[in-house]
Scaffold this motif. Structure first.
Motif, mmCIF file in Angstrom:
data_model
loop_
_atom_site.group_PDB
_atom_site.id
_atom_site.type_symbol
_atom_site.label_atom_id
_atom_site.label_comp_id
_atom_site.label_asym_id
_atom_site.label_seq_id
_atom_site.Cartn_x
_atom_site.Cartn_y
_atom_site.Cartn_z
ATOM 1 N N GLN A 171 -5.275 3.834 -3.654
ATOM 2 C CA GLN A 171 -5.890 2.706 -3.818
ATOM 3 C C GLN A 171 -5.146 1.631 -4.684
ATOM 4 N N PHE A 172 -5.603 0.500 -4.369
ATOM 5 C CA PHE A 172 -5.163 -0.937 -5.184
ATOM 6 C C PHE A 172 -5.446 -0.656 -6.642
ATOM 7 N N GLN B 235 -14.663 5.172 -0.878
ATOM 8 C CA GLN B 235 -13.913 4.698 0.231
ATOM 9 C C GLN B 235 -14.482 5.485 1.673
ATOM 10 N N SER C 277 0.187 1.598 -5.346
ATOM 11 C CA SER C 277 0.030 0.440 -4.334
ATOM 12 C C SER C 277 -0.225 -0.669 -5.543
ATOM 13 N N PRO D 189 -8.597 9.334 0.924
ATOM 14 C CA PRO D 189 -8.361 8.296 -0.247
ATOM 15 C C PRO D 189 -8.097 8.845 -1.700
ATOM 16 N N MET E 57 -9.552 -0.778 -11.220
ATOM 17 C CA MET E 57 -10.438 0.130 -10.438
ATOM 18 C C MET E 57 -11.883 0.542 -10.921
ATOM 19 N N ASP F 18 -12.144 -4.016 0.347
ATOM 20 C CA ASP F 18 -10.819 -4.257 0.444
ATOM 21 C C ASP F 18 -9.651 -3.006 0.486
ATOM 22 N N ASN F 19 -10.215 -2.201 -0.140
ATOM 23 C CA ASN F 19 -9.325 -0.778 -0.091
ATOM 24 C C ASN F 19 -9.324 -0.326 1.345
ATOM 25 N N GLN G 167 -6.110 0.141 4.291
ATOM 26 C CA GLN G 167 -5.829 1.340 4.847
ATOM 27 C C GLN G 167 -6.020 1.461 6.333
ATOM 28 N N VAL H 131 -10.881 -6.500 -6.599
ATOM 29 C CA VAL H 131 -10.772 -5.739 -5.637
ATOM 30 C C VAL H 131 -12.118 -4.975 -5.239
ATOM 31 N N LEU I 43 0.975 -1.280 0.077
ATOM 32 C CA LEU I 43 0.000 0.073 -0.014
ATOM 33 C C LEU I 43 0.819 1.279 0.070
#
Length: 338
Positions: free
Chosen positions: A76-77, A134, A82, A44, A247, A104-105, A109, A100, A25
């Protein structure tokens, strides 16, 4: 850019059941935590955005002032910093990257905030677009931790109309002749990226923005100059299609009702939020119209709706014009003073 740090997550298991070994991350911090660690803000990133894209809302004299607050911006992933399809080794590289979710994000975090910094309470979580998603997820996943929340130009769950837009972006990216099922290696999918940019151009700003030729305020001399210089330039700026698709799937599937324990009940998830909330949609946002966020506010126990006026649409939350920046900053200032 390398002005960020890495939090090693180790073996991170996603909600889908896939485990990414050596998950990472990326994050950047601004300011210092107070002795009591009661000045921490999590901010985020958004779809394709990196931490530096959030900096327009951070600075001396603004509500998010590093002299006063310790601001953590986690990437974020899938954003390329990340863990992402573009920087993950086999076997979870490229199109094999795990699915994702917003959940999960936020769980990644949460580990950063609690394990790296030892923080137990957050003064605020805020964010634009997917950052707003988020923000909602933080408040549902960790209701006793989040004191205030301020999502702007985003939602607690993705509407059917929004999903239609996302399908257009997905189709444009995957239609590139070099896509090869997501295993395109080092080849650059310029055709797909330019096509996705043209899809995005019809949604990011409002009809009135284009009618009034406000792209000229951003330095563009014609509509075509704006489509090429701003939109195509935006997508060609070190953005990888597999990253964008990762994403996009997060955005497409976003729904706080899918948080474990709520069995898909979005209203129950919103009702569980304990944070004091200020929700700021943009007046002419084509992705997240104010009436959608009014629905969410009615279901959050301690929430207010404040619509960002004007014609900049979704990009009212991008830092593109000073009027909207002032409006958002003033809303945050009022929320933090409460």
């Amino acid at each position: 850019m390398s002005d960020y740090e890495i939090f090693e997550l180790g073996d991170f298991t996603f909600l889908s059941g896939a485990t990414l070994r050596g998950a990472r991350l990326a994050y950047k911090t601004y300011g210092e935590p107070s002795p009591a660690k009661d000045n921490v803000i999590v901010y985020p990133t958004w779809y394709s955005g990196r931490h530096w894209d959030n900096e327009w809302l951070i600075g001396p004299g603004m509500t998010l002032d590093p002299e006063r607050y310790f601001i953590i911006v986690p990437n974020q992933f899938g954003n390329g910093l990340s863990s992402s399809p573009s920087n993950t080794p086999e076997p979870y590289d490229q199109a094999r990257f795990p699915r994702v979710t917003m959940y999960d994000n936020v769980e990644a975090q949460h580990r950063l905030v609690t394990e790296r910094f030892g923080v137990e309470r957050l003064a605020l979580v805020t964010g634009w677009s997917m950052g707003a998603g988020q923000t909602y997820q933080w408040a549902v996943s960790h209701p006793d931790m989040v004191q205030r929340m301020a999502p702007f130009c985003g939602s607690s769950h993705t509407s059917p109309h929004n999903k239609v837009f996302l399908e257009g972006v997905r189709a444009a990216l995957t239609a590139d002749g070099n896509y090869n099922g997501g295993f395109y290696g080092e080849r650059r999918l310029t055709t797909g990226l330019r096509a996705a940019a043209r899809v995005y151009a019809g949604w990011g700003f409002s009809q009135a923005f284009y009618w009034q030729h406000l792209y000229e305020r951003l330095g563009y001399t014609s509509l075509e100059d704006f489509l090429v210089g701003f939109w195509e330039g935006f997508f060609l700026d070190d953005r990888d299609p597999n990253n964008l698709l990762t994403m996009l799937r997060v955005w497409h599937s976003a729904d706080v009702g899918l948080t474990p324990g709520f069995n898909g009940d979005t209203e129950a998830a919103l009702a569980s939020i304990k944070a004091k909330a200020l929700v700021m949609p943009a007046e002419k946002d084509l992705y997240f119209p104010p009436e959608d966020e009014a629905w969410a506010v009615e279901r959050i126990p301690n929430a207010r709706l404040r619509v960002i006026p004007g014609v900049w649409g979704h990009f009212a939350g991008h830092g593109s014009n000073p009027e909207d920046v002032r409006f958002i900053d003033e809303g945050l200032r009022e929320l933090m003073a409460s």
